[in-house]
Design an enzyme around this catalytic site. Structure first.
Site, PDB file in Angstrom:
ATOM      1  N   TYR A 167       0.867  -1.187   0.000  1.00  0.00           N
ATOM      2  CA  TYR A 167       0.000   0.000   0.000  1.00  0.00           C
ATOM      3  C   TYR A 167       0.905   1.239   0.000  1.00  0.00           C
ATOM      4  O   TYR A 167       1.489   1.616   1.003  1.00  0.00           O
ATOM      5  CB  TYR A 167      -0.926   0.042   1.217  1.00  0.00           C
ATOM      6  CG  TYR A 167      -1.791  -1.196   1.402  1.00  0.00           C
ATOM      7  CD1 TYR A 167      -2.074  -2.047   0.346  1.00  0.00           C
ATOM      8  CD2 TYR A 167      -2.324  -1.507   2.649  1.00  0.00           C
ATOM      9  CE1 TYR A 167      -2.851  -3.181   0.521  1.00  0.00           C
ATOM     10  CE2 TYR A 167      -3.114  -2.637   2.829  1.00  0.00           C
ATOM     11  CZ  TYR A 167      -3.363  -3.469   1.761  1.00  0.00           C
ATOM     12  OH  TYR A 167      -4.137  -4.594   1.949  1.00  0.00           O
TER      13      TYR A 167
ATOM     14  N   PHE B  72     -12.226  -6.420   1.248  1.00  0.00           N
ATOM     15  CA  PHE B  72     -13.321  -5.813   0.485  1.00  0.00           C
ATOM     16  C   PHE B  72     -14.674  -6.140   1.109  1.00  0.00           C
ATOM     17  O   PHE B  72     -15.624  -6.510   0.394  1.00  0.00           O
ATOM     18  CB  PHE B  72     -13.316  -6.269  -0.977  1.00  0.00           C
ATOM     19  CG  PHE B  72     -12.199  -5.728  -1.801  1.00  0.00           C
ATOM     20  CD1 PHE B  72     -11.757  -4.432  -1.641  1.00  0.00           C
ATOM     21  CD2 PHE B  72     -11.571  -6.513  -2.762  1.00  0.00           C
ATOM     22  CE1 PHE B  72     -10.723  -3.923  -2.406  1.00  0.00           C
ATOM     23  CE2 PHE B  72     -10.541  -6.023  -3.529  1.00  0.00           C
ATOM     24  CZ  PHE B  72     -10.112  -4.735  -3.350  1.00  0.00           C
TER      25      PHE B  72
ATOM     26  N   LYS C 137     -24.198   3.906  -0.132  1.00  0.00           N
ATOM     27  CA  LYS C 137     -24.255   5.324  -0.527  1.00  0.00           C
ATOM     28  C   LYS C 137     -24.053   5.523  -2.038  1.00  0.00           C
ATOM     29  O   LYS C 137     -24.120   6.636  -2.522  1.00  0.00           O
ATOM     30  CB  LYS C 137     -23.154   6.114   0.215  1.00  0.00           C
ATOM     31  CG  LYS C 137     -23.165   5.949   1.730  1.00  0.00           C
ATOM     32  CD  LYS C 137     -23.962   7.048   2.427  1.00  0.00           C
ATOM     33  CE  LYS C 137     -24.284   6.724   3.870  1.00  0.00           C
ATOM     34  NZ  LYS C 137     -23.161   6.763   4.773  1.00  0.00           N
TER      35      LYS C 137
HETATM   36  N1  LIG Z   1      -5.189  -9.051   1.424  1.00  0.00           N
HETATM   37  C1  LIG Z   1      -5.480  -8.382   0.339  1.00  0.00           C
HETATM   38  O1  LIG Z   1      -5.016  -8.705  -0.755  1.00  0.00           O
HETATM   39  C2  LIG Z   1      -6.375  -7.189   0.442  1.00  0.00           C
HETATM   40  C3  LIG Z   1      -7.043  -6.710  -0.695  1.00  0.00           C
HETATM   41  C4  LIG Z   1      -7.901  -5.620  -0.543  1.00  0.00           C
HETATM   42  C5  LIG Z   1      -8.059  -5.026   0.699  1.00  0.00           C
HETATM   43  N2  LIG Z   1      -7.356  -5.510   1.787  1.00  0.00           N
HETATM   44  C6  LIG Z   1      -7.527  -4.922   3.139  1.00  0.00           C
HETATM   45  O2  LIG Z   1      -8.895  -4.888   3.429  1.00  0.00           O
HETATM   46  C7  LIG Z   1      -9.266  -3.566   3.808  1.00  0.00           C
HETATM   47  C8  LIG Z   1     -10.670  -3.316   3.379  1.00  0.00           C
HETATM   48  O3  LIG Z   1     -10.777  -3.292   1.960  1.00  0.00           O
HETATM   49  P1  LIG Z   1     -11.076  -1.967   1.131  1.00  0.00           P
HETATM   50  O4  LIG Z   1     -10.832  -0.798   2.002  1.00  0.00           O
HETATM   51  O5  LIG Z   1     -10.296  -2.019  -0.119  1.00  0.00           O
HETATM   52  O6  LIG Z   1     -12.571  -2.122   0.723  1.00  0.00           O
HETATM   53  P2  LIG Z   1     -13.936  -2.087   1.526  1.00  0.00           P
HETATM   54  O7  LIG Z   1     -13.741  -2.206   2.988  1.00  0.00           O
HETATM   55  O8  LIG Z   1     -14.823  -3.032   0.828  1.00  0.00           O
HETATM   56  O9  LIG Z   1     -14.472  -0.626   1.179  1.00  0.00           O
HETATM   57  C9  LIG Z   1     -13.948   0.474   1.838  1.00  0.00           C
HETATM   58  C10 LIG Z   1     -14.562   1.737   1.243  1.00  0.00           C
HETATM   59  O10 LIG Z   1     -15.945   1.815   1.541  1.00  0.00           O
HETATM   60  C11 LIG Z   1     -16.294   3.176   1.815  1.00  0.00           C
HETATM   61  N3  LIG Z   1     -16.791   3.241   3.198  1.00  0.00           N
HETATM   62  C12 LIG Z   1     -16.235   2.684   4.311  1.00  0.00           C
HETATM   63  N4  LIG Z   1     -16.978   2.916   5.397  1.00  0.00           N
HETATM   64  C13 LIG Z   1     -18.041   3.639   4.976  1.00  0.00           C
HETATM   65  C14 LIG Z   1     -19.172   4.205   5.626  1.00  0.00           C
HETATM   66  N5  LIG Z   1     -19.368   4.041   6.937  1.00  0.00           N
HETATM   67  N6  LIG Z   1     -20.071   4.881   4.883  1.00  0.00           N
HETATM   68  C15 LIG Z   1     -19.894   5.032   3.561  1.00  0.00           C
HETATM   69  N7  LIG Z   1     -18.825   4.521   2.888  1.00  0.00           N
HETATM   70  C16 LIG Z   1     -17.923   3.839   3.590  1.00  0.00           C
HETATM   71  C17 LIG Z   1     -15.020   3.997   1.605  1.00  0.00           C
HETATM   72  O11 LIG Z   1     -14.899   4.354   0.232  1.00  0.00           O
HETATM   73  P3  LIG Z   1     -15.627   5.591  -0.468  1.00  0.00           P
HETATM   74  O12 LIG Z   1     -15.732   6.679   0.555  1.00  0.00           O
HETATM   75  O13 LIG Z   1     -14.734   5.945  -1.618  1.00  0.00           O
HETATM   76  O14 LIG Z   1     -16.933   5.038  -0.923  1.00  0.00           O
HETATM   77  C18 LIG Z   1     -13.950   2.968   1.869  1.00  0.00           C
HETATM   78  O15 LIG Z   1     -12.706   3.278   1.289  1.00  0.00           O
HETATM   79  C19 LIG Z   1      -8.224  -2.668   3.124  1.00  0.00           C
HETATM   80  O16 LIG Z   1      -8.121  -1.409   3.703  1.00  0.00           O
HETATM   81  C20 LIG Z   1      -6.993  -3.511   3.269  1.00  0.00           C
HETATM   82  O17 LIG Z   1      -6.431  -3.285   4.554  1.00  0.00           O
HETATM   83  C21 LIG Z   1      -6.553  -6.571   1.656  1.00  0.00           C
END
Ligand SMILES: NC(=O)c1ccc[n+]([C@@H]2O[C@H](COP(=O)([O-])OP(=O)(O)OC[C@H]3O[C@@H](n4cnc5c(N)ncnc54)[C@H](OP(=O)(O)O)[C@@H]3O)[C@@H](O)[C@H]2O)c1
Length: 310
Positions: free
Chosen positions: A59, A206, A216
Site C-alpha cells: 500500500y 473488500f 451510498k
Molecule cells: N489481502 C489483500 O489482498 C487485500 C485486498 C484488498 C483489501 N485488503 C484490506 O482490506 C481492507 C478493506 O478493503 P477496502 O478498504 O479495499 O474495501 P472495503 O472495505 O470493501 O471498502 C472500503 C470503502 O468503503 C467506503 N466506506 C467505508 N466505510 C463507509 C461508511 N461508513 N459509509 C460510507 N462509505 C464507507 C469507503 O470508500 P468511499 O468513501 O470511496 O466510498 C472505503 O474506502 C483494506 O483497507 C486492506 O487493509 C486486503
C-alpha cells in the site's frame, strides 16, 4: 469496551471492528489521497477503541506502513494495538514479483519493522503466494520469526485452498485473509469451513465490496481508480447490485442504523469470521463503522440478507 475477539489461536484479542488502511498513503491504489486525512483516520480509530490496524508493504508502496507507524508511535498506545502487515512483493526491473522464500520473508519483516517504527509485528501475513516456495516452508520461516519475538502470529492471504492447507500443515496459521463480501461469496464453499475446522480466523477483505455495500452509491457514479476494474461496479451488474443493497434498507431503518452497519453485522454472524477490517477514506467513516457493534440481527434477518444476495 467492545467485546474482544481472538485472532485464530494466537492469544491476541481485538475489537471485532478493525481498520483497513489501504487508503492511508495507498497512492498506488487510490488517486488524490491526502496523507494528513489518512493519518487522522488512524488517530480517530485508535482514540475510539479500534485496536486492530491492517496495512501492507504494497500500500503506497511502503507509505501506508510509514504513516500508520507514525500515528501508532505518537499515540503512545503501541502495547494496546494489534498491528498487522503483509509482504511478499518485490520489484525487479520495475516489475512486481512475488517471493515467499524464507530469506525474503525475513528481510521483508525487518523492513516492515523499520517502517512501522516498532519492535514486533502482531500479525504478519504472506500477502500473495509465489510459484516456487512450498507453503509450509514459507510459514516455517515465519514461525522462526515468531519464536524470535519479531512477529506474534501468522497469516496468509490470497492463497488457494490447497495452498492454505499446505501452509497450515503444522497448524501455525492463525488468520486467512481473503476476498469475501455479500456480492462475492465463493469463499463459503471451502475457505470458511476449513478455517472454522482449523481455528483460523477468516478476515474478509473488500467487506464493503470496495464501497457499494456501504449503501451510498448511486447508479450514475463512475470510478477512476482500482474500482474501475471491478465488474460488480460496472453497467448492469452495478445496477443489479444497487437494487439488492436497497432491499437491506428496511432492516437498517428498523434498527435506526444504515445499510453499512447491517452488512458488517451480517459478516460477524458467519462461522469463522470474528473480525472485520473495513477500509475508510475519512474519519467519519471510521466512527460510523463502529456502530456495527450495536446491531443485533435476528435469525430471520440473517436468512433474509443471505437470500437477497444469493
Ligand atoms: N489481502 C489483500 O489482498 C487485500 C485486498 C484488498 C483489501 N485488503 C484490506 O482490506 C481492507 C478493506 O478493503 P477496502 O478498504 O479495499 O474495501 P472495503 O472495505 O470493501 O471498502 C472500503 C470503502 O468503503 C467506503 N466506506 C467505508 N466505510 C463507509 C461508511 N461508513 N459509509 C460510507 N462509505 C464507507 C469507503 O470508500 P468511499 O468513501 O470511496 O466510498 C472505503 O474506502 C483494506 O483497507 C486492506 O487493509 C486486503
Amino acid at each position: 469496551m467492545a467485546k474482544q475477539a481472538e485472532l485464530g489461536k494466537s492469544g491476541l484479542y481485538v475489537n471485532p471492528v478493525g481498520l483497513g488502511t489501504n487508503a492511508v498513503g495507498g497512492h498506488n491504489l487510490y488517486n488524490h489521497l491526502d496523507e494528513e486525512q489518512g493519518k487522522d483516520l488512524v488517530r480517530t480509530a485508535i482514540d475510539n477503541g479500534i485496536n486492530f490496524l491492517d496495512t501492507a508493504f504494497i500500500y503506497g508502496p511502503k507509505r501506508s506502513e510509514e504513516l500508520v507507524g507514525e500515528v501508532v508511535k505518537e499515540s503512545g498506545k503501541r502495547d494496546e494495538i494489534v498491528l498487522a502487515t503483509k509482504g511478499a512483493q518485490k520489484f525487479v526491473d520495475g516489475k512486481e514479483v512475488m517471493d515467499n522464500s524464507p530469506e525474503f520473508l525475513r528481510q521483508s519483516v525487518e523492513e516492515s519493522l523499520h517502517r512501522l517504527q516498532t519492535e514486533y509485528i502482531d500479525l504478519y501475513y504472506i500477502h500473495f503466494p509465489d510459484e516456487e516456495t512450498p507453503k509450509d516452508k514459507a510459514v516455517a520461516a515465519l514461525q522462526e520469526l515468531k519464536e524470535e519475538g519479531k512477529i506474534r502470529s501468522i497469516g496468509v492471504s490470497n492463497f488457494s485452498i490447497e495452498q492454505l492447507k499446505e501452509a497450515n500443515k503444522d497448524g501455525h496459521v492463525d488468520v486467512y485473509q481473503g476476498n469475501y463480501n455479500l456480492i462475492q461469496r465463493e469463499a463459503e464453499e471451502d475457505f470458511l469451513p476449513y478455517c472454522k475446522e482449523n481455528n483460523i480466523s477468516f478476515i474478509p477483505f473488500f467487506p464493503l465490496a470496495a464501497g457499494i455495500l456501504a449503501g451510498k452509491y448511486t447508479s450514475d457514479m463512475t470510478f477512476d481508480d482500482l474500482r474501475a476494474d471491478f465488474p460488480h461496479l460496472q453497467g448492469e451488474e452495478f445496477k443489479n447490485n444497487l437494487a439488492k443493497v436497497d432491499k437491506l434498507r428496511p432492516i437498517a431503518e428498523s434498527k435506526g442504523v444504515d445499510v453499512v452497519h447491517v452488512v458488517l453485522a451480517w459478516y460477524l454472524t458467519r462461522d469463522a469470521i470474528d473480525v472485520l477490517i473495513p477500509g475508510a477514506k475519512r474519519s467519519e467513516q471510521v466512527l460510523d463503522n463502529l456502530k456495527t457493534l450495536d446491531v443485533a440481527l435476528t435469525d430471520d434477518e440473517v436468512a433474509h440478507i443471505d437470500r437477497v444476495f444469493r
